[in-house]
Design an enzyme around this catalytic site. Structure first.
Site, short mmCIF file in Angstrom:
data_model
loop_
_atom_site.label_atom_id
_atom_site.label_comp_id
_atom_site.label_asym_id
_atom_site.label_seq_id
_atom_site.Cartn_x
_atom_site.Cartn_y
_atom_site.Cartn_z
CE LYS A 276 8.89 8.70 8.35
NZ LYS A 276 7.62 8.85 7.85
N GLY B 276 0.96 -1.30 -0.10
CA GLY B 276 0.09 -0.03 -0.06
C GLY B 276 0.83 1.42 -0.02
N GLY C 32 2.49 22.98 6.29
CA GLY C 32 3.44 22.54 7.44
C GLY C 32 2.96 21.55 8.14
CB ILE D 238 3.49 14.41 4.42
CG1 ILE D 238 2.74 13.25 5.24
CG2 ILE D 238 4.07 14.05 3.09
CD1 ILE D 238 1.55 12.52 4.52
N GLY E 7 -2.43 17.80 2.88
CA GLY E 7 -3.36 16.75 3.56
C GLY E 7 -3.67 15.57 2.49
CD GLU F 192 0.31 25.43 7.98
OE1 GLU F 192 0.76 24.68 7.68
OE2 GLU F 192 -1.05 25.88 8.27
CG HIS G 47 22.07 5.97 34.13
ND1 HIS G 47 21.50 7.32 34.11
CD2 HIS G 47 23.38 6.14 34.51
CE1 HIS G 47 22.61 8.07 34.19
NE2 HIS G 47 23.49 7.40 34.40
CB CYS H 176 2.33 1.91 4.69
SG CYS H 176 3.64 1.89 5.96
C1 LIG Z 1 4.81 10.51 2.55
C2 LIG Z 1 4.09 9.90 3.54
C3 LIG Z 1 4.59 9.49 4.77
C4 LIG Z 1 3.95 8.90 5.66
N1 LIG Z 1 4.58 8.31 6.82
C5 LIG Z 1 3.73 7.84 7.72
C6 LIG Z 1 4.56 7.39 8.92
O1 LIG Z 1 5.69 7.47 9.26
N2 LIG Z 1 3.86 6.80 10.11
C7 LIG Z 1 2.40 6.21 9.81
O2 LIG Z 1 1.83 5.95 10.43
N3 LIG Z 1 2.05 6.67 8.67
C8 LIG Z 1 2.66 7.30 7.61
N4 LIG Z 1 1.91 7.81 6.40
C9 LIG Z 1 0.43 7.36 6.36
C10 LIG Z 1 0.31 5.99 6.03
O3 LIG Z 1 0.87 5.57 4.77
C11 LIG Z 1 -1.47 5.75 5.75
O4 LIG Z 1 -1.98 5.95 7.10
C12 LIG Z 1 -1.48 4.05 5.76
O5 LIG Z 1 -0.74 3.82 4.42
C13 LIG Z 1 -2.93 3.92 5.61
O6 LIG Z 1 -2.97 2.47 5.32
P1 LIG Z 1 -4.36 1.61 4.82
O7 LIG Z 1 -4.01 0.39 4.75
O8 LIG Z 1 -5.41 2.32 5.02
O9 LIG Z 1 -4.25 2.15 3.04
P2 LIG Z 1 -3.01 2.32 2.06
O10 LIG Z 1 -1.72 2.10 2.64
O11 LIG Z 1 -3.52 3.88 1.59
O12 LIG Z 1 -3.31 1.34 0.86
C14 LIG Z 1 -4.56 1.27 0.17
C15 LIG Z 1 -4.27 0.64 -1.05
O13 LIG Z 1 -5.59 0.13 -1.48
C16 LIG Z 1 -5.29 0.37 -2.90
N5 LIG Z 1 -6.77 0.35 -3.57
C17 LIG Z 1 -7.47 1.55 -3.65
N6 LIG Z 1 -8.55 1.48 -4.36
C18 LIG Z 1 -8.52 0.12 -4.73
C19 LIG Z 1 -9.40 -0.75 -5.35
N7 LIG Z 1 -10.54 -0.24 -5.78
N8 LIG Z 1 -9.40 -1.99 -5.62
C20 LIG Z 1 -8.06 -2.54 -5.18
N9 LIG Z 1 -7.03 -1.89 -4.24
C21 LIG Z 1 -7.48 -0.57 -4.06
C22 LIG Z 1 -4.44 1.13 -3.09
O14 LIG Z 1 -3.74 1.24 -4.65
C23 LIG Z 1 -3.36 0.98 -1.89
O15 LIG Z 1 -2.51 0.06 -2.43
C24 LIG Z 1 2.57 8.52 5.23
C25 LIG Z 1 1.92 8.87 4.07
C26 LIG Z 1 2.70 9.63 3.21
C27 LIG Z 1 2.12 9.82 2.21
#
Ligand SMILES: Cc1cc2nc3c(=O)[nH]c(=O)nc-3n(C[C@H](O)[C@H](O)[C@H](O)COP(=O)(O)OP(=O)(O)OC[C@H]3O[C@@H](n4cnc5c(N)ncnc54)[C@H](O)[C@@H]3O)c2cc1C
Length: 473
Positions: free
Chosen positions: A54, A43, A184, A187, A274, A206, A447, A45
């Site tokens: 990271k 996904g 700000g 991300i 966002g 921001e 410590h 993440c």
């Molecule tokens: C640059 C960046 C840095 C981040 N850093 C952090 C962090 O350090 N720590 C943290 O906790 N969170 C972080 N996040 C947020 C984190 O990535 C998300 O909260 C997390 O990935 C959400 O997980 P999810 O399982 O809900 O969906 P996602 O990881 O968004 O996965 C959803 C998947 O569903 C698929 N999909 C969508 N529609 C369909 C469909 N109709 N059929 C089949 N598949 C579909 C998508 O292609 C995707 O692969 C970051 C996000 C970004 C953009």
């Protein structure tokens, strides 16, 4: 309806929510199909979020540390940055992790379908397969874990590689000479810090009065101070009125009471304002699942939508949009489907900003406590009094507990400083276990470590911290 153990469930989306759900379902003996457009689970993440950012931040921190080392009598030369090697290292990390998830998926006999799912009805999905063709499949239960995507402001949308979202910024096509980060939030700041460490002049704009809205101001202050040194400028209370592409770059017009230079040209612009939930799943309207006014799929505490067959988890089901919240929701949804008595009602979900210094918090924040007009006490331990922080030359940090004055229960924890993201887990455990400040103070911490600052902030609550002198009144 099928017995739980005979159920066939589909998980749509294989991010940290979706794959955690699919793997647990398989572990519990359910038949599982996991559907996602990528070759392997991961996904946002793993492919374009937490993990690649990271990996790059690790390198940024290393560059920062090496520059700081001259204070300790060790001088390194100017870093030579091979961007293509850095990019392929980051891509390798992603490939290893997603490949590993592919193996785990096979080992668990999860049926992985590479493709996109749409609803035919509540139980039936039409999957457009990556290899071509479509297939209709029916399931006893369907978990939606379709995640989120970067939000777009139409006025800032330009069809040019000079204007990037977080995905394009992580691709690291090049290191521009100048970069404007719009937004700000965490991300934008994390990616801004990466580009700054790689030698780019980064500015952040921001519209609100401070960076990282949502975090307590005393936690943001040390980061703000450090960023003022490493970034070219931080523009607060400022909005971007327009962006226009020119041969030399992107001309940006700023608006706001503190604006000194109304127009500036940047090589590149990162729009980080966002994220939007991916709730526009084709055919969802043929089911009883409901999307709320902010675009999240509405769920109850078992993550079940208004359609009893359909569950939704992770970013698509509400805030905070964080990977660990998604995974825990995924596991709860599967347990609910399997007939366990469960509810998703955490006392604390940690938030971490992986900047340098890191900021992390969980449970009640001071700002929320003030808004709620509730009684609370704050106990702060400044890292200037921590031996370990001193040895790291990182004394700008601070650890604080937000405590209920009557019950002495820990309600919230906030930390700013190197490694705050690792330290916050203790705070989450304390809150989940209903710990009193005394429990934290009486827990022997090793410590010299930064973890002692958590214990000592609890001692501060009682006015008896070993390393802080408080004159008797
Ligand atoms: C640059 C960046 C840095 C981040 N850093 C952090 C962090 O350090 N720590 C943290 O906790 N969170 C972080 N996040 C947020 C984190 O990535 C998300 O909260 C997390 O990935 C959400 O997980 P999810 O399982 O809900 O969906 P996602 O990881 O968004 O996965 C959803 C998947 O569903 C698929 N999909 C969508 N529609 C369909 C469909 N109709 N059929 C089949 N598949 C579909 C998508 O292609 C995707 O692969 C970051 C996000 C970004 C953009």
């Amino acid at each position: 309806m099928a017995e739980a153990s005979n159920m066939h469930i589909a998980v749509v989306g294989a991010g940290p929510g979706g794959y955690a759900a699919a793997f647990l379902a398989a572990d519990l003996g359910l038949k599982v199909t996991l559907i996602d457009p990528e070759l392997n689970p991961g996904g946002v993440c793993l492919y374009r979020g937490c993990i690649p950012s990271k990996a790059l931040l690790h390198v940024a921190n290393l560059i920062g540390e090496s520059q700081h080392a001259k204070n300790w009598g060790v001088e390194f030369g100017e870093p030579k940055i091979d961007v293509s090697r850095l990019r392929s290292w980051k891509e390798d990390v992603v490939k290893k992790l997603t490949g590993g998830l592919g193996v785990l998926s096979k080992q668990r006999k999860v049926q992985y379908m590479q493709g996109r799912a749409a609803f035919e009805n509540s139980n039936t999905l039409r999957v457009s397969k990556a290899e071509g063709g479509e297939e209709n499949r029916s399931f006893d239960r369907i978990i939606l874990a379709t995640g989120s995507r970067p939000a777009i402001i139409p006025a800032l949308k330009l069809d040019t590689p000079r204007v990037m979202d977080s995905t394009a910024a992580l691709d690291l096509a090049e290191v521009p000479k100048t970069l404007l980060v719009i937004g700000g939030g965490y991300i934008g700041l994390e990616l801004g810090m990466v580009y700054a460490a790689l030698g780019c002049k980064v500015s952040v704009v921001e519209m609100l009065s401070g960076l990282l809205p949502g975090a307590d101001r005393d936690l943001v202050l040390p980061l703000h101070k450090r960023m003022e040194k490493s970034l070219e400028s931080i523009l607060l209370n400022t909005t971007v009125a327009s962006v226009k592409e020119e041969t030399s770059g992107i001309r940006v017009t700023f608006d706001g009471p503190e604006v000194k230079e109304r127009e500036r040209v940047f090589d590149k612009v990162l729009v980080s304002v966002g994220r939007k939930p991916n709730s526009e799943i084709p055919g969802l309207e043929k089911t009883q699942a409901r999307v709320g006014p902010r675009g999240f799929i509405q769920v109850n505490k078992q993550l079940q939508t208004d359609d009893p067959v359909i569950y939704a988890i992770g970013d698509v089901a509400g805030e905070p949009m964080l990977a660990h919240k998604a995974s825990h929701e995924g596991r709860t949804a599967v347990e609910a489907i399997a007939g366990h008595k469960v509810a998703f009602e955490p006392s604390a979900i940690p938030a971490v900003v992986f900047t340098d210094p890191e900021i992390a918090w969980c449970g009640l924040t001071e700002t929320e406590a003030q808004k709620q007009n509730r009684e609370f006490k704050v106990a702060k331990f400044p890292w200037a009094a921590s031996g370990r922080a001193m040895t790291l030359d990182r004394t700008e940090g601070m650890t604080k507990l937000i405590v209920d004055p009557e019950s002495e229960r820990v309600l919230g924890v906030g930390i700013v400083g190197a490694g705050a993201g690792e330290l916050i887990a203790e705070g989450v455990l304390a809150i989940e276990m209903g710990a009193l400040a005394k429990d934290v103070a009486l827990t022997i911490h090793p410590h010299p470590t930064l973890s002692e600052t958590v214990m000592e902030s609890a001692e501060v609550f009682y006015g008896t911290s070993t390393d802080i002198y408080r004159p008797k009144r």
